[in-house]
Structure formats: structure tokens, C-alpha cells
Enzyme design. Sequence first.
Site, PDB file in Angstrom:
ATOM      1  CD  GLU A 127      -5.772   0.900   2.163  1.00  0.00           C
ATOM      2  OE1 GLU A 127      -5.225  -0.198   2.145  1.00  0.00           O
ATOM      3  OE2 GLU A 127      -6.894   1.113   1.699  1.00  0.00           O
ATOM      4  NE  ARG A 130      -4.139  -1.704   0.215  1.00  0.00           N
ATOM      5  CZ  ARG A 130      -4.212  -3.007  -0.067  1.00  0.00           C
ATOM      6  NH1 ARG A 130      -3.171  -3.631  -0.584  1.00  0.00           N
ATOM      7  NH2 ARG A 130      -5.335  -3.669   0.135  1.00  0.00           N
ATOM      8  CB  SER A 141      -8.850  -1.484   4.263  1.00  0.00           C
ATOM      9  OG  SER A 141      -9.151  -2.772   3.808  1.00  0.00           O
TER      10      SER A 141
HETATM   11  N1  EPU Z   1     -11.203 -10.505  10.232  1.00  0.00           N
HETATM   12  C1  EPU Z   1     -11.771 -10.276  11.459  1.00  0.00           C
HETATM   13  N2  EPU Z   1     -12.879  -9.474  11.545  1.00  0.00           N
HETATM   14  C2  EPU Z   1     -13.426  -8.907  10.442  1.00  0.00           C
HETATM   15  C3  EPU Z   1     -12.865  -9.153   9.179  1.00  0.00           C
HETATM   16  C4  EPU Z   1     -11.734  -9.955   9.104  1.00  0.00           C
HETATM   17  O1  EPU Z   1     -11.286 -10.771  12.487  1.00  0.00           O
HETATM   18  O2  EPU Z   1     -14.422  -8.162  10.579  1.00  0.00           O
HETATM   19  C5  EPU Z   1      -9.982 -11.330  10.173  1.00  0.00           C
HETATM   20  C6  EPU Z   1     -10.274 -12.660   9.564  1.00  0.00           C
HETATM   21  O3  EPU Z   1      -9.809 -13.633  10.491  1.00  0.00           O
HETATM   22  C7  EPU Z   1      -9.451 -12.753   8.300  1.00  0.00           C
HETATM   23  C8  EPU Z   1      -8.440 -11.627   8.454  1.00  0.00           C
HETATM   24  O4  EPU Z   1      -9.033 -10.686   9.353  1.00  0.00           O
HETATM   25  O5  EPU Z   1      -8.779 -13.966   8.215  1.00  0.00           O
HETATM   26  C9  EPU Z   1      -8.148 -10.963   7.140  1.00  0.00           C
HETATM   27  O6  EPU Z   1      -9.375 -10.473   6.547  1.00  0.00           O
HETATM   28  P1  EPU Z   1      -9.549 -10.238   4.983  1.00  0.00           P
HETATM   29  O7  EPU Z   1      -9.250 -11.495   4.247  1.00  0.00           O
HETATM   30  O8  EPU Z   1     -10.848  -9.585   4.754  1.00  0.00           O
HETATM   31  O9  EPU Z   1      -8.331  -9.276   4.639  1.00  0.00           O
HETATM   32  P2  EPU Z   1      -7.871  -7.905   5.267  1.00  0.00           P
HETATM   33  O10 EPU Z   1      -6.426  -8.077   5.608  1.00  0.00           O
HETATM   34  O11 EPU Z   1      -8.758  -7.447   6.365  1.00  0.00           O
HETATM   35  C10 EPU Z   1      -7.034  -6.974   2.993  1.00  0.00           C
HETATM   36  C11 EPU Z   1      -7.075  -5.673   2.267  1.00  0.00           C
HETATM   37  C12 EPU Z   1      -8.402  -5.513   1.519  1.00  0.00           C
HETATM   38  C13 EPU Z   1      -8.553  -6.682   0.559  1.00  0.00           C
HETATM   39  C14 EPU Z   1      -8.523  -7.986   1.378  1.00  0.00           C
HETATM   40  C15 EPU Z   1      -8.589  -9.217   0.506  1.00  0.00           C
HETATM   41  C16 EPU Z   1      -5.679  -4.144   3.534  1.00  0.00           C
HETATM   42  C17 EPU Z   1      -5.644  -2.965   4.456  1.00  0.00           C
HETATM   43  N3  EPU Z   1      -6.894  -4.572   3.204  1.00  0.00           N
HETATM   44  O12 EPU Z   1      -8.007  -6.905   4.023  1.00  0.00           O
HETATM   45  O13 EPU Z   1      -8.299  -4.325   0.755  1.00  0.00           O
HETATM   46  O14 EPU Z   1      -9.759  -6.607  -0.171  1.00  0.00           O
HETATM   47  O15 EPU Z   1      -7.265  -8.048   2.108  1.00  0.00           O
HETATM   48  O16 EPU Z   1      -7.396  -9.384  -0.167  1.00  0.00           O
HETATM   49  O17 EPU Z   1      -4.626  -4.630   3.122  1.00  0.00           O
HETATM   50  C18 EPU Z   1      -8.728  -2.000   0.783  1.00  0.00           C
HETATM   51  O18 EPU Z   1      -7.496  -1.848   0.738  1.00  0.00           O
HETATM   52  O19 EPU Z   1      -9.515  -1.011   0.769  1.00  0.00           O
HETATM   53  C19 EPU Z   1      -9.269  -3.347   0.862  1.00  0.00           C
HETATM   54  C20 EPU Z   1     -10.558  -3.591   1.006  1.00  0.00           C
END
Ligand code: EPU
Length: 346
Positions: A338, A168, A241
Site C-alpha cells: 500500500e 486506495r 497497513s
Molecule cells: N485479521 C486477521 N489477523 C490480524 C488482523 C485482522 O486475521 O492480525 C482479519 C480479521 O478476521 C478481520 C479482518 O482481518 O475480520 C479485517 O481486519 P480489519 O478490520 O483490521 O481490517 P483490514 O482489512 O485488515 C483495513 C484497512 C485499515 C483500516 C481497517 C479498518 C486496508 C489495507 N487496511 O484493514 O487501514 O484501518 O480496515 O477499517 O484497507 C491503512 O490503510 O493503513 C489502515 C490501517
Amino acid sequence: MQRAYEVLEKAPLRKRNTFGVSATAPLLYEVADSAVLPELLASTALRTQPLLVLGGGSNLLFAGDPDSVVLSLNSRRINLVADDGDRVVVRADAGVEWHAFVLHTLAQGLCGLENLALIPGTVGAAPIQNIGAYGVEVCDSIHAVDVFDREQGSMRRLHRDDCAFAYRDSLFKRVPDRYVVISVEFALSHTPASRLDYAGLGDELAAMGIAVPSAQQVADAVVNIRRRKLPDPAVIGNAGSFFKNPIVPQAIADVLQAAHPALPMFRGDSNATRKLSAAWLIDSCGWKGHRDGDAGVSDRHALVLVNHGGASGAQLLELARRIAASVHARFDVALEPEPRVIGATW
Ligand code: EPU
């Protein structure tokens, strides 16, 4: 004939940011044809002013009015630059809507951007924060970025290795006022080489009954997951995010892991670091679905702040600060936003 650009005074910005918060631009340049940009950006009216370039408005929070001139890029050309039979270079103007561009490349049988389907924003914003999802970052497919260099006062081409891409992050984000992204060239391929290893993506394809997916089918699966997990900015204001997943030294990750075995963590930018799930940290502090008036945390995903209707940017920022303070108090981990915060400092 449409004019190449227009200048608007006291322009309302509420419909130009996906949070849907109110703000006013003292002066807004709306550019319909990118061909005018080198001359316009070199002009005395714009050359020395602080400038805010607005793409889809999906990665910023107006906590106040911008004090800079706002430049809105609406030029939407897409061109095939080279095709050697497999490797294909496609150029798109900064103003092209990102998801429409992904669909366009898939319709041409081109692979590389399928995991990045349905990310809000524009082509020009994509390299700035190096958008990423489902195990892929846009820098993996970027060939070159054509920019106007405001320091040198001229157009420049930066190849992928010149852009300092990281999680990012990029050169464009680190020196925010220097480069204006005019267009981006992507190196794509006719041969599918989709990344399917991100949690949930393989399961989604299996549920769709697909064993060997095409790039289009991978994009369909990503769209399904995103529609389910993330609130749609067209329905409820948000900027995806709101916090980055924090990257910490391995030793700190080990201590956190021992205390909280359920905390998801991934490889950081190097083997010496780990990337922690900010969503999990926020969720554990009880914020999911929380509401302070119209400023809230999505009940679908703890990382997404939402505007239930009438929240101001300052109210959303205040909520974000309280969330970060509670995560810091409980886990001793600093969260960083972000999106770019305008009109206030984090
Ligand atoms: N989780 C929770 N609570 C929640 C949601 C998720 O505990 O409400 C935990 C879950 O255990 C899950 C972990 O968080 O295993 C990761 O969640 P997720 O797969 O949704 O990925 P993320 O790291 O939260 C990132 C990106 C997203 C992208 C997703 C999928 C960042 C800041 N965010 O989210 O990007 O869509 O991975 O690849 O890196 C964005 O940048 O705007 C965005 C939406």
C-alpha cells in the site's frame, strides 16, 4: 518573519517518515506558505525535475535514498468556504495534519470525517491514496482538489469525479509525478449520518454505553479501536497497513472460500469482484509477531510491518517480499504494497 520556503542540502529523512528508517534527500524544499507554490513549482529549478512530495511520511518506505528533489509541505491553513445551513465546504492546505483536521471539523459540529479519525498523515496525502477506514473512504467527502499540474505548468481544480477514486487509489497515484496537491475542499454536513456498520464499530459504541452517537462519539470509538488494534507510529515505526487487501474475480474468491471458509471477504470495487483480507492471509502463514532483526510484523495486526528500532528500509522491503511470496505460494494470491516504495521497485 518566517521565510516562505527553505532549501536544505543532504537532508536527513529519518524523522520525516513514520517507519523511522534512515535516508537522505539530495535537495529538500521545506515550504511554510503554500502561496509560493505555484511560482516555485513553475520555476526552472523544479519544473522538469522528478519530485517527491512528502506529507506526514506515513505512507512511504525509503528502501534507498530518493533520487528526486523532495518537497515538504508545511502550510497549515484551514478556511470555511461555504455554509448553506447544512452543507458546509471547508478547505485545508495539504500540510495540515489529518487527525488534527478531523478534530477541527468535529469541534465545528461538522460530520463526515468521524470514521477516519486517527489516520496518520496529512490532508494532502488523503486523496492520493483515498484513505479509508471503518466503512468510509475520504472520497465520500471530497468536493475538490486544488493541484499544481506539472505537465501544464499551472494550477488546476479537479472535482471529485475527475479524480478517478477507487479503493486506495486515485488519479494522483496513477500518474505520480504530474500533480502536486496544494489544498483540498471537503463537503461536510451539520446533520450526522454516520456509517456504523463496519465490524466492531457498533460493538465499541455499545460498550461505551452509547445508543445514538454524535459524530464526535463515533470518532472516539474509532480512536479506541485503532489504539487497541494498530501500533502507534510514535511508539514503534510503521506505515499502517503495508499491503492492500487484494481484489480478485468472484470465481477465484469462490474457490478460496470453499478451501478456506474462515477467510474474510468483502465486496470489491464492483459486484464481479471480492476484496480478500490480506491480514488473514498473512496471519495464516504464521507471520504475525515475526521478527528478522529489527524488521518485523506487528504482533497486534498482521498487515502492519514494524521497525523495532534499527531496521533499514531495504530490510523491511526484503521481509515484505518474503511475506508476499509465502502468501502467493500458499493461496496463489498476489499481495501489493500500500505505501509507496522509494529507491527500489516492488
Ligand atoms: N485479521 C486477521 N489477523 C490480524 C488482523 C485482522 O486475521 O492480525 C482479519 C480479521 O478476521 C478481520 C479482518 O482481518 O475480520 C479485517 O481486519 P480489519 O478490520 O483490521 O481490517 P483490514 O482489512 O485488515 C483495513 C484497512 C485499515 C483500516 C481497517 C479498518 C486496508 C489495507 N487496511 O484493514 O487501514 O484501518 O480496515 O477499517 O484497507 C491503512 O490503510 O493503513 C489502515 C490501517
